[in-house]
Design a protein around this motif. Structure first.
Motif, PDB file in Angstrom:
ATOM      1  N   GLU A 329      20.524  31.988  18.162  1.00  9.06           N
ATOM      2  CA  GLU A 329      20.615  30.545  18.293  1.00  9.06           C
ATOM      3  C   GLU A 329      19.571  29.874  17.405  1.00  9.06           C
ATOM      4  O   GLU A 329      18.379  30.192  17.493  1.00  9.06           O
ATOM      5  N   ILE A 330      20.054  28.933  16.558  1.00 13.21           N
ATOM      6  CA  ILE A 330      19.188  28.305  15.544  1.00 13.21           C
ATOM      7  C   ILE A 330      19.090  26.825  15.831  1.00 13.21           C
ATOM      8  O   ILE A 330      20.071  26.176  16.198  1.00 13.21           O
ATOM      9  N   SER A 331      17.888  26.267  15.632  1.00 11.42           N
ATOM     10  CA  SER A 331      17.663  24.819  15.719  1.00 11.42           C
ATOM     11  C   SER A 331      17.044  24.351  14.411  1.00 11.42           C
ATOM     12  O   SER A 331      16.224  25.038  13.807  1.00 11.42           O
ATOM     13  N   TYR A 332      17.536  23.135  13.975  1.00 10.60           N
ATOM     14  CA  TYR A 332      17.093  22.573  12.693  1.00 10.60           C
ATOM     15  C   TYR A 332      16.157  21.402  12.955  1.00 10.60           C
ATOM     16  O   TYR A 332      16.292  20.671  13.940  1.00 10.60           O
ATOM     17  N   SER A 333      15.223  21.194  11.957  1.00  8.00           N
ATOM     18  CA  SER A 333      14.287  20.065  12.059  1.00  8.00           C
ATOM     19  C   SER A 333      13.761  19.741  10.671  1.00  8.00           C
ATOM     20  O   SER A 333      13.848  20.564   9.740  1.00  8.00           O
ATOM     21  N   LEU A 334      13.252  18.483  10.527  1.00  9.98           N
ATOM     22  CA  LEU A 334      12.601  18.092   9.270  1.00  9.98           C
ATOM     23  C   LEU A 334      11.237  18.761   9.208  1.00  9.98           C
ATOM     24  O   LEU A 334      10.478  18.784  10.190  1.00  9.98           O
ATOM     25  N   PHE A 335      10.896  19.275   8.020  1.00 12.07           N
ATOM     26  CA  PHE A 335       9.639  20.011   7.877  1.00 12.07           C
ATOM     27  C   PHE A 335       8.725  19.251   6.922  1.00 12.07           C
ATOM     28  O   PHE A 335       9.126  18.914   5.793  1.00 12.07           O
ATOM     29  N   ILE A 372      13.766  21.171   5.115  1.00 18.59           N
ATOM     30  CA  ILE A 372      14.419  21.486   6.394  1.00 18.59           C
ATOM     31  C   ILE A 372      13.963  22.864   6.850  1.00 18.59           C
ATOM     32  O   ILE A 372      13.861  23.799   6.044  1.00 18.59           O
ATOM     33  N   GLU A 373      13.670  22.975   8.155  1.00 26.10           N
ATOM     34  CA  GLU A 373      13.295  24.257   8.755  1.00 26.10           C
ATOM     35  C   GLU A 373      14.356  24.656   9.784  1.00 26.10           C
ATOM     36  O   GLU A 373      14.823  23.831  10.568  1.00 26.10           O
ATOM     37  N   ALA A 374      14.717  25.987   9.755  1.00 26.45           N
ATOM     38  CA  ALA A 374      15.637  26.560  10.751  1.00 26.45           C
ATOM     39  C   ALA A 374      14.868  27.624  11.532  1.00 26.45           C
ATOM     40  O   ALA A 374      14.336  28.560  10.945  1.00 26.45           O
ATOM     41  N   LYS A 383      13.449  28.229   5.614  1.00 22.20           N
ATOM     42  CA  LYS A 383      13.296  26.859   5.092  1.00 22.20           C
ATOM     43  C   LYS A 383      14.178  26.667   3.876  1.00 22.20           C
ATOM     44  O   LYS A 383      14.497  27.620   3.156  1.00 22.20           O
ATOM     45  N   CYS A 384      14.569  25.378   3.647  1.00 22.03           N
ATOM     46  CA  CYS A 384      15.305  24.985   2.455  1.00 22.03           C
ATOM     47  C   CYS A 384      14.916  23.561   2.102  1.00 22.03           C
ATOM     48  O   CYS A 384      14.261  22.862   2.889  1.00 22.03           O
ATOM     49  N   THR A 385      15.357  23.095   0.914  1.00 14.93           N
ATOM     50  CA  THR A 385      15.033  21.762   0.423  1.00 14.93           C
ATOM     51  C   THR A 385      16.320  21.039   0.055  1.00 14.93           C
ATOM     52  O   THR A 385      17.211  21.625  -0.566  1.00 14.93           O
ATOM     53  N   VAL A 386      16.383  19.746   0.399  1.00 13.35           N
ATOM     54  CA  VAL A 386      17.526  18.897   0.066  1.00 13.35           C
ATOM     55  C   VAL A 386      17.023  17.815  -0.878  1.00 13.35           C
ATOM     56  O   VAL A 386      16.189  16.978  -0.502  1.00 13.35           O
ATOM     57  N   LEU A 387      17.543  17.836  -2.142  1.00 10.97           N
ATOM     58  CA  LEU A 387      17.190  16.826  -3.134  1.00 10.97           C
ATOM     59  C   LEU A 387      18.288  15.763  -3.114  1.00 10.97           C
ATOM     60  O   LEU A 387      19.452  16.046  -3.423  1.00 10.97           O
ATOM     61  N   THR A 388      17.912  14.516  -2.765  1.00 12.47           N
ATOM     62  CA  THR A 388      18.868  13.423  -2.576  1.00 12.47           C
ATOM     63  C   THR A 388      18.660  12.380  -3.666  1.00 12.47           C
ATOM     64  O   THR A 388      17.559  11.836  -3.821  1.00 12.47           O
TER      65      THR A 388
END
Length: 817
Positions: A329-335, A372-374, A383-388
């Protein structure tokens, strides 16, 4: 198993030995009803228990005790002898040879038969049979070791050979040797094991064993398992000798590589040929948290239009954990997010969907970097990064401004100006360029005058009757991406011009009016419509002057100018005027007024208002004509014909005749359709000389009208003399010769005058008929006579083939046909 050589083996022998011993003493055995002797095998040897179900006399009890004592002593004397042993393989067919007792016991060939040898077994179950003649001991039936002994090994059946005279018995045993006729069987053919992937190699897991009905080597020898990389199997032995399997883990499990395994466990026996049974083992590998979440992409690049609404889905990040259950079970959040990023973006902790929290503005910020952290249920995370990137959009729609507008346009007006309008767009470059258009199926044109100014004009003259109103949509579109458009609706109404004349629903109307109508009767209506509107569509009706100047139209009909209803002004007479026609005009109230006309034909429907008129014989009050009939006339002789006409038409003029009265009924008859009067039978001397007949003429109208005529018939002997004078009148006739001459002259004059009147009457009727057919002709005053002197029909009126000529001697009854 206790040996059968002791007292325990004597149970089956008590009954037979008792009878043998009594016969040996020279006495017959006495058998008591319902008396049974049994040996309790569960008690110590040497004790005999007797059960009795009836009371017997004391003497019999004493004798039985003596017998039992003898049997006991005999059994003790034989207790130390070893029984003879025989063997047979199970499933051997019945009547198979076991041994020969003559040889085994050392007896003579006929001794078994003479001494009454027989085989006795426990419970009187005769598995063996003895041939006393040959001494062969044979199987009585096929033996099943598992049914006889179950899992007991060896399987031994005890029996005795009894010789009655002299008394002697031998102990024997029959061993049933097992064959491998049963396969191992697992009670649970499907087994489920849950094993944690953290279990170390060498861990054992007991399994359920199989069962085999066979014994010895034919029972289960070992267990094997299908080839696999993780498990083996061990065969264990219990204290009772049964064997069971144990599953051994040879290699550490990895749930992420193989979450479950399916193995086949085989139990094999030691028979020849060997038999086996199988069971399925389902192994479920229980997960542990040994893997961290991993994102599908370490870097996400997205572009967001600046006008994206709040809650807009930007991107969905996704991480996977190869563990299961709570470990996966995974939860996501802003890091490590800044305050600006926290205000602008939000992420769903379960789905990983990133959405907008507030409106973007390209002119203020063009780029965002969101980390983003999972994290799973443990302490492992990825972790991953979203470039917007914020994209500029065409977010200003064009605007339309109407400077002048004419709502009502007269029809048939060429190139009338409807509206003048201007367009604008707050965007720049391509987003500010504008196209302006209207629908293609409208008779309007949109002309460009100056930059961003347009004029809306009519393409051709409009026709209000085809379409009275137009909804025009002015569409303004810019060239941005995406393109934005603005629509402005205007409604144009076409004003009416009186360009359509009234149109009648029919070019000609036919109306039917029954004669003798009441004055001011509504006889019908005409209707005209005008496609124009308002006063141009208001229709007024009028009667146009008739083409026939002699037709008194003004005194016949009138019309309601508003609704076109027609009325008959006076009562019409079918016999005087059968039909007439006129024209009706319809004019609108436009300027100038337009009109049209329609033809109206009125047909007068005949009413039965004329009674039949008798042409012959005339009933004018003068001396009646007399019809002469010779007495020699045959039945059906034509006496005369009644001729009548009716001024009406159709079925109202259909005439029928019937004899109403007669001096002598049954002598004369009248034909219903022709009016012919004929004799009904032969005449006789007894018939009267003079006869008076009344004939009724009736039409077929509703209600019917009728007329009657009286006929005088004189029976004569012949036509040489009109009648026979009386004997006493002969002298008077001679004296009256001059008077007779004068009378004949007078009658001739009257007849000539009558004939002339008839000719004048016929000429008048023919003149009227000619006038009715041609619309003109001679004019004579109207009279009561009907319009047709000769009417050919099937109703009995006078046919054209008949022409009557009246002579001067009509009164004498001489009518020549």
């Amino acid at each position: 198993m206790p040996r059968e050589g002791g007292l325990e083996g004597l149970g089956p022998l008590i009954g037979p030995l008792t009878g043998i011993f009594l016969r040996y003493l020279g006495k017959e055995p006495q058998v008591l009803d319902s008396e049974v002797f049994t040996v309790q095998q569960n008690h110590p040897p040497g004790r005999l228990y007797q059960t009795r179900t009836m009371e017997t006399s004391g003497k019999l009890i004493c004798r039985q005790r003596q017998v039992l004592l003898f049997i006991l002593l005999l059994g003790l004397s034989q207790a130390g002898l070893d029984p003879r042993r025989y063997s047979v393989v199970e499933e051997t067919e019945g009547h198979a040879f076991v041994t020969n007792l003559v040889k085994d016991l050392g007896l003579g060939q006929r001794e078994l038969s003479k001494r009454g040898a027989r085989v006795i077994s426990k419970g009187n179950k005769l598995h063996l049979q003895l041939d006393r003649e040959t001494g062969d001991l044979l199987l009585n039936e096929k033996l099943d070791r598992e049914e006889l002994c179950g899992h007991t090994d060896p399987c031994v059946l005890h029996f005795q050979v009894l010789l009655e005279n002299p008394l002697k018995f031998f102990q024997a045993e029959l061993q049933v040797i097992d064959i491998n006729d049963h396969s191992p069987v697992f009670i649970d053919r499907d087994m489920l094991l849950k094993i944690s992937e953290s279990s170390p190699p060498g861990t054992t897991f007991p399994l359920k064993n199989a069962q085999d009905m066979d014994v010895g080597r034919n029972n289960i020898e070992n267990y094997v398992i299908s080839p696999n990389s993780y498990f083996g199997v061990l065969t264990r032995k219990r204290s009772d000798g049964s064997k069971y399997p144990e599953l051994v883990l040879d290699k550490a499990l990895d749930r992420e590589q193989e979450p479950e395994l399916r193995l086949t466990l085989t139990a094999q026996d030691g028979g020849s040929p060997p038999r086996s049974g199988i069971a399925q083992i389902y192994i479920e590998v229980v997960d542990i948290n040994d893997n961290a979440p991993e994102f599908e992409q370490p870097l996400y690049r997205v572009q967001i239009p600046e006008d994206s609404p709040i809650g807009f889905l930007i991107v969905t990040v996704s991480a996977t954990d190869v563990d299961t259950g709570i470990n996966g079970e995974i939860s996501y959040s802003l890091f490590q997010a800044s305050e600006e990023i926290c205000k602008t973006f939000e992420i769903h902790h379960k789905t990983g969907k990133i959405r907008l929290k507030k409106q973007l503005d390209f002119e203020r910020i063009q780029f965002y970097e969101v980390n983003i952290e999972a994290r799973d249920a443990g302490s492992l995370s990825g972790k991953c990064t979203v470039l917007t990137q914020v994209m500029d959009v065409n977010d200003n729609a064009p605007e339309v401004t109407v400077s002048a507008f004419t709502r009502h346009i007269p029809e048939n007006s060429p190139e009338a100006v409807v509206a003048v309008l201007s367009v604008s767009d707050l965007d720049s470059e391509e987003n500010g360029k504008i196209n302006c258009s209207i629908q293609d199926d409208l008779p309007f044109l949109l002309k460009s005058s100056l930059e961003n100014f347009y004029t809306l004009v009519t393409e051709r003259p409009l026709d209000r009757e085809s379409q009275a109103e137009y909804n025009i949509t002015i569409t303004v579109t810019d060239l941005g991406t995406p393109r934005l458009k603005t629509q402005h609706n205007i409604t144009v109404t076409v004003s009416d011009v009186n360009d359509n004349a009234p149109a009648f629903s029919q070019a000609a109307y036919t109306l039917r009016v029954r004669e003798n109508n009441s004055p001011a009767l509504h006889i019908g209506s005409v209707s005209a419509t005008d496609r124009d509107s308002g006063a141009n569509a208001q229709v007024t009706y009028s009667l146009l002057p008739p083409q026939d100047p002699q037709l008194p139209l003004a005194s016949l009909v009138s019309i309601n100018a508003d609704n076109g209803q027609l009325f008959a002004l006076r009562s019409l007479d079918f016999e005087a005027l059968r039909a007439f026609e006129f024209r009706v005009g319809a004019a609108d109230r436009g300027s100038p007024a337009l009109s049209s006309q329609a033809l109206v034909r009125v047909l007068v429907v005949d009413d039965n208002d004329n009674s039949p008129f008798v042409l012959y014989p005339l009933q004018n009050g003068s001396a009646p004509c007399t019809e002469l009939v010779p007495r020699a006339a045959e039945a059906g002789y034509l006496v005369t014909k009644v001729v009548a006409v009716d001024g009406d038409s159709g079925q109202n003029a259909w005439l029928s005749y019937q004899l109403l009265k007669a001096t002598e009924p049954g002598l004369f008859g009248v034909w219903a359709h022709s009016g012919e009067v004929r004799t009904a039978r032969l005449l006789s001397e007894r018939d009267a000389v003079k006869h008076r007949l009344v004939v009724l003429v009736k039409d077929n109208g509703e209600p019917p009208l009728s007329a009657s005529v009286t006929l005088h018939v004189l029976l004569v002997d012949g036509f040489s003399q009109p009648y026979l004078p009386l004997p006493d009148a002969a002298a008077a006739e001679a004296r009256a010769d001059p008077l007779t001459v004068y009378l004949v002259v007078a009658l001739a004059s009257v007849s000539s005058l009558f004939l002339f009147s008839v000719l004048v009457f016929v000429a008048v009727r023919l003149c009227r008929r000619s006038r009715a057919a041609s619309g003109g002709g001679c004019s004579v005053p109207e009279g009561p006579f009907p319009g047709h002197l000769v009417d050919v029909s099937g109703a009995g009126t006078l046919s054209h083939s008949y022409q009557y000529e009246f002579t001067a001697d009509c009164c004498e009854g001489n009518l020549q046909r």
